[in-house]
Design a protein around this motif. Structure first.
Motif, PDB file in Angstrom:
ATOM      1  N   MET A 142      28.077 -29.415  -8.748  1.00  0.00           N
ATOM      2  CA  MET A 142      26.838 -29.600  -7.992  1.00  0.00           C
ATOM      3  C   MET A 142      26.941 -30.941  -7.260  1.00  0.00           C
ATOM      4  SD  MET A 142      22.862 -29.269  -9.274  1.00  0.00           S
ATOM      5  CE  MET A 142      22.851 -30.786 -10.249  1.00  0.00           C
ATOM      6  N   ALA A 143      27.370 -30.896  -6.009  1.00  0.00           N
ATOM      7  CA  ALA A 143      27.671 -32.119  -5.266  1.00  0.00           C
ATOM      8  C   ALA A 143      27.085 -32.049  -3.865  1.00  0.00           C
ATOM      9  CB  ALA A 143      29.182 -32.320  -5.186  1.00  0.00           C
ATOM     10  N   LEU A 144      26.357 -33.075  -3.486  1.00  0.00           N
ATOM     11  CA  LEU A 144      25.777 -33.146  -2.149  1.00  0.00           C
ATOM     12  C   LEU A 144      26.089 -34.514  -1.550  1.00  0.00           C
ATOM     13  CD1 LEU A 144      24.096 -31.761   0.020  1.00  0.00           C
ATOM     14  CD2 LEU A 144      22.046 -32.725  -1.054  1.00  0.00           C
ATOM     15  N   PRO A 145      27.016 -34.574  -0.591  1.00  0.00           N
ATOM     16  CA  PRO A 145      27.365 -35.872  -0.007  1.00  0.00           C
ATOM     17  C   PRO A 145      26.159 -36.558   0.631  1.00  0.00           C
ATOM     18  CG  PRO A 145      28.985 -34.199   0.593  1.00  0.00           C
ATOM     19  CD  PRO A 145      27.840 -33.479  -0.058  1.00  0.00           C
ATOM     20  N   ALA A 146      26.087 -37.863   0.451  1.00  0.00           N
ATOM     21  CA  ALA A 146      25.021 -38.661   1.058  1.00  0.00           C
ATOM     22  C   ALA A 146      25.211 -38.712   2.571  1.00  0.00           C
ATOM     23  CB  ALA A 146      25.041 -40.069   0.469  1.00  0.00           C
ATOM     24  N   ALA A 147      24.188 -39.183   3.282  1.00  0.00           N
ATOM     25  CA  ALA A 147      24.242 -39.292   4.739  1.00  0.00           C
ATOM     26  C   ALA A 147      25.460 -40.113   5.158  1.00  0.00           C
ATOM     27  CB  ALA A 147      22.966 -39.948   5.255  1.00  0.00           C
ATOM     28  N   GLY A 148      26.206 -39.590   6.129  1.00  0.00           N
ATOM     29  CA  GLY A 148      27.379 -40.293   6.624  1.00  0.00           C
ATOM     30  C   GLY A 148      28.658 -39.981   5.890  1.00  0.00           C
ATOM     31  N   ILE A 149      28.563 -39.204   4.820  1.00  0.00           N
ATOM     32  CA  ILE A 149      29.741 -38.839   4.031  1.00  0.00           C
ATOM     33  C   ILE A 149      29.990 -37.336   4.187  1.00  0.00           C
ATOM     34  CG2 ILE A 149      30.778 -38.767   1.737  1.00  0.00           C
ATOM     35  CD1 ILE A 149      30.381 -41.581   2.760  1.00  0.00           C
ATOM     36  N   ALA A 150      31.175 -36.961   4.610  1.00  0.00           N
ATOM     37  CA  ALA A 150      31.542 -35.549   4.712  1.00  0.00           C
ATOM     38  C   ALA A 150      32.089 -35.054   3.376  1.00  0.00           C
ATOM     39  CB  ALA A 150      32.599 -35.370   5.802  1.00  0.00           C
ATOM     40  N   LEU A 151      32.023 -33.750   3.186  1.00  0.00           N
ATOM     41  CA  LEU A 151      32.583 -33.171   1.961  1.00  0.00           C
ATOM     42  C   LEU A 151      34.054 -33.548   1.811  1.00  0.00           C
ATOM     43  CD1 LEU A 151      32.520 -31.327  -0.528  1.00  0.00           C
ATOM     44  CD2 LEU A 151      32.946 -29.381   1.012  1.00  0.00           C
ATOM     45  N   GLU A 152      34.771 -33.551   2.926  1.00  0.00           N
ATOM     46  CA  GLU A 152      36.197 -33.899   2.875  1.00  0.00           C
ATOM     47  C   GLU A 152      36.396 -35.330   2.374  1.00  0.00           C
ATOM     48  OE1 GLU A 152      35.460 -30.518   5.418  1.00  0.00           O
ATOM     49  OE2 GLU A 152      34.623 -32.554   5.469  1.00  0.00           O
ATOM     50  N   ASP A 153      35.463 -36.225   2.715  1.00  0.00           N
ATOM     51  CA  ASP A 153      35.552 -37.599   2.220  1.00  0.00           C
ATOM     52  C   ASP A 153      35.408 -37.643   0.697  1.00  0.00           C
ATOM     53  OD1 ASP A 153      35.750 -38.620   4.836  1.00  0.00           O
ATOM     54  OD2 ASP A 153      33.565 -38.737   5.048  1.00  0.00           O
ATOM     55  N   LYS A 154      34.443 -36.878   0.183  1.00  0.00           N
ATOM     56  CA  LYS A 154      34.245 -36.845  -1.269  1.00  0.00           C
ATOM     57  C   LYS A 154      35.443 -36.204  -1.958  1.00  0.00           C
ATOM     58  CE  LYS A 154      30.576 -36.758  -3.551  1.00  0.00           C
ATOM     59  NZ  LYS A 154      29.359 -36.435  -4.309  1.00  0.00           N
ATOM     60  N   GLN A 155      35.965 -35.134  -1.372  1.00  0.00           N
ATOM     61  CA  GLN A 155      37.112 -34.465  -1.973  1.00  0.00           C
ATOM     62  C   GLN A 155      38.318 -35.410  -2.062  1.00  0.00           C
ATOM     63  OE1 GLN A 155      37.251 -31.218   0.833  1.00  0.00           O
ATOM     64  NE2 GLN A 155      36.376 -29.756  -0.631  1.00  0.00           N
ATOM     65  N   ALA A 156      38.584 -36.116  -0.963  1.00  0.00           N
ATOM     66  CA  ALA A 156      39.718 -37.033  -0.948  1.00  0.00           C
ATOM     67  C   ALA A 156      39.518 -38.169  -1.951  1.00  0.00           C
ATOM     68  CB  ALA A 156      39.921 -37.595   0.456  1.00  0.00           C
ATOM     69  N   THR A 157      38.282 -38.635  -2.072  1.00  0.00           N
ATOM     70  CA  THR A 157      37.988 -39.732  -2.998  1.00  0.00           C
ATOM     71  C   THR A 157      38.167 -39.291  -4.439  1.00  0.00           C
ATOM     72  OG1 THR A 157      36.435 -40.722  -1.427  1.00  0.00           O
ATOM     73  CG2 THR A 157      36.189 -41.342  -3.745  1.00  0.00           C
ATOM     74  N   VAL A 158      37.657 -38.119  -4.773  1.00  0.00           N
ATOM     75  CA  VAL A 158      37.791 -37.607  -6.137  1.00  0.00           C
ATOM     76  C   VAL A 158      39.257 -37.387  -6.482  1.00  0.00           C
ATOM     77  CG1 VAL A 158      37.311 -35.623  -7.625  1.00  0.00           C
ATOM     78  CG2 VAL A 158      35.486 -36.606  -6.237  1.00  0.00           C
ATOM     79  N   ARG A 159      40.007 -36.794  -5.564  1.00  0.00           N
ATOM     80  CA  ARG A 159      41.436 -36.568  -5.833  1.00  0.00           C
ATOM     81  C   ARG A 159      42.155 -37.878  -6.096  1.00  0.00           C
ATOM     82  NH1 ARG A 159      41.115 -32.811  -1.318  1.00  0.00           N
ATOM     83  NH2 ARG A 159      41.092 -30.668  -2.118  1.00  0.00           N
ATOM     84  N   ARG A 160      41.883 -38.877  -5.267  1.00  0.00           N
ATOM     85  CA  ARG A 160      42.552 -40.155  -5.432  1.00  0.00           C
ATOM     86  C   ARG A 160      42.208 -40.800  -6.777  1.00  0.00           C
ATOM     87  NH1 ARG A 160      46.897 -43.230  -4.803  1.00  0.00           N
ATOM     88  NH2 ARG A 160      46.359 -45.405  -5.240  1.00  0.00           N
ATOM     89  N   LEU A 161      40.947 -40.747  -7.145  1.00  0.00           N
ATOM     90  CA  LEU A 161      40.525 -41.335  -8.415  1.00  0.00           C
ATOM     91  C   LEU A 161      41.139 -40.600  -9.593  1.00  0.00           C
ATOM     92  CD1 LEU A 161      36.777 -42.072  -7.594  1.00  0.00           C
ATOM     93  CD2 LEU A 161      38.593 -43.763  -7.924  1.00  0.00           C
ATOM     94  N   LEU A 162      41.178 -39.274  -9.526  1.00  0.00           N
ATOM     95  CA  LEU A 162      41.769 -38.497 -10.615  1.00  0.00           C
ATOM     96  C   LEU A 162      43.264 -38.793 -10.739  1.00  0.00           C
ATOM     97  CD1 LEU A 162      40.029 -35.034 -10.066  1.00  0.00           C
ATOM     98  CD2 LEU A 162      39.660 -36.593 -11.979  1.00  0.00           C
ATOM     99  N   GLU A 163      43.962 -38.840  -9.625  1.00  0.00           N
ATOM    100  CA  GLU A 163      45.402 -39.084  -9.655  1.00  0.00           C
ATOM    101  C   GLU A 163      45.737 -40.491 -10.139  1.00  0.00           C
ATOM    102  OE1 GLU A 163      46.617 -38.182  -5.707  1.00  0.00           O
ATOM    103  OE2 GLU A 163      46.470 -35.998  -5.981  1.00  0.00           O
TER     104      GLU A 163
END
Length: 442
Positions: A142-163
């Motif tokens: 259940m994820a809703l990006p804040a204003a100015g943040i695209a889903l792709e930005d959140k996806q890339a951020t989560v991947r980087r943090l997990l890795e």
């Protein structure tokens, strides 16, 4: 005539059987449907449900379908809306609006589900009740990006943090500050009261971290989220839009998530109905029934999986030195994995793989299993793996090397070849990871 001593291999086979019994007891204890049934059947919550003007239910997480089904069966009244946001192929009760979403990286379905959850919350009036059912995986599902943040930005951020091996506290601190629903914002959107029931997959059962706390106050800050990026690869490793938002928030140009004491959450209450401890308690009972002396390590098992395994076995060897055998040592927590290669596996498989070379500290009759209580370890169909003193020799005969597997994060094929993967199947719940270590007399 004296009976000949039992073969170590026979002892190991019996220990493995006991490990299966103990693990199954732990998983049964955290059945999300049973936990919801107990909570909804309590006199206090039944009174709250009965007194509400209208009841809307939102469930998010790996156990969303199971929790909604239990609510529908146990509730003293029906709900105006029942929304579920969870993995594809989840059990979906009739009358539920369901959204398939992604984990551990959010998808378009995650965004759709989050938008619908906010719509449901915003429709409540004073006197209505929003019941929120949370379980493991809710942050991504259940994820809703804040204003100015695209889903792709959140996806890339989560991947980087997990890795990079970020733990759940670091990961969810960042998630909350890139979100329009996490960190208390779902409850803040409701004009009525909010009541949350959570099954915890977080070490310490912190409600502000479970599913990134969509209905509870958030004490973390933009500055802390920005610091996580610095520690996990540096700002240049993350999307520019993400860094700019966190910098703006840290400078006071973007409002923080609702902090403890914020009046917008005055009508919100939350409770953990499935703590991590629940799995340990029932595993302890099962181990005693099997005839084991039981030791429970209270300190959570955390940190890099391969390092945690070595430290864990060193600690266990000291703990059991003078304890009557057979002995069962139980622990729980959640480790992390820094991705170094392109192999397949998960943190529990890495933990078990790294443990192989340390088992000799405990003698020839020891079995260790490490498994995720959701039945899923990383992007695999296994919950974890089991090892014993024969693992290394069997691996060498098969042309395998545990160190080589760890070097490229390829523990899944290693254990698949040995037949030592633990595969209970998806449990539709998650309270973190469980380690079961059994030692019989030498």
């Amino acid at each position: 005539m004296d009976r000949p001593p039992a073969s170590p291999l026979i002892d190991l086979a019996l220990l493995r059987q006991h490990l299966t019994v103990i693990s199954r007891a732990a998983l049964a204890a955290v059945d999300a449907g049973l936990l919801v049934t107990r909570a909804v059947s309590s006199p206090a919550l039944r009174q709250v449900l009965s007194a509400a003007g209208a009841v809307d239910v939102v469930a998010a997480g790996k156990a969303a379908g199971t929790m909604l089904e239990a609510f529908a069966t146990a509730s003293p009244r029906g709900a105006r809306t029942m929304l579920g946001v969870g993995p594809a192929n989840s059990p979906v009760p009739s009358g539920v609006e369901w959204v398939d979403a992604g984990h551990p990286v959010p998808t378009e379905g995650s965004v759709l589900g989050a938008r619908r959850a906010l719509e449901v919350a915003s429709r409540t009036a004073a006197g209505d009740l929003l019941l929120v059912l949370l379980s493991g995986g809710g942050s991504a599902l259940m994820a809703l990006p804040a204003a100015g943040i695209a889903l792709e930005d959140k996806q890339a951020t989560v991947r980087r943090l997990l890795e990079s091996g970020a733990d759940i506290y670091e990961l969810n601190t960042v998630r909350k500050h890139l979100s329009a629903i996490k960190g208390g914002q779902l409850a803040a959107a409701a004009a009525g009261s909010t009541h949350t029931l959570a099954v915890s997959d977080v070490v310490g059962d912190d409600l502000s971290v479970i599913a990134s706390g969509p209905t509870v106050a958030d004490a973390s800050t933009f500055a802390q989220a920005l610091a996580v990026l610095g520690q996990r690869g540096g700002h240049s490793a993350f999307p520019g839009a993400v860094v700019r938002r966190l910098e703006a928030g840290a400078a006071g140009h973007v409002p923080e998530t609702p902090a403890p004491g914020n009046p917008v959450l005055a009508r919100a209450v939350a409770a953990v109905i499935g703590p991590q401890r629940g799995a340990l308690d029932d595993a302890s009972r099962a181990a005693r029934d099997c005839g084991f002396t039981v030791l429970v390590i209270e300190q959570p098992v955390t940190g890099e999986a391969r390092d945690a395994a070595a430290a864990h076995l060193q600690r266990v060897a000291a703990l059991v030195r003078d304890v009557p055998r057979p002995v069962c040592v139980l622990s729980s927590g959640e480790t992390t994995v820094t991705v170094r290669g392109a192999g397949r596996g998960g943190r529990n498989q890495e933990f078990a793989c790294a443990a192989i070379r340390h088992l000799d500290r405990l003698g020839p009759r020891v079995v260790l299993g490490s498994l995720g209580t959701d039945g899923i370890d990383g992007p695999t169909d296994a919950a974890g793996a089991v090892v014993d003193p024969t693992s290394l020799a069997r691996a060498r005969r098969a042309g395998l090397d545990p160190a080589a597997a760890l070097a490229v994060n390829d523990s899944y094929p290693f254990f698949a070849a040995l037949g030592d993967l633990l595969r209970p199947g998806p449990t539709d719940t998650n309270v973190g990871d469980l380690q079961v270590l059994l030692v019989s007399p030498a």
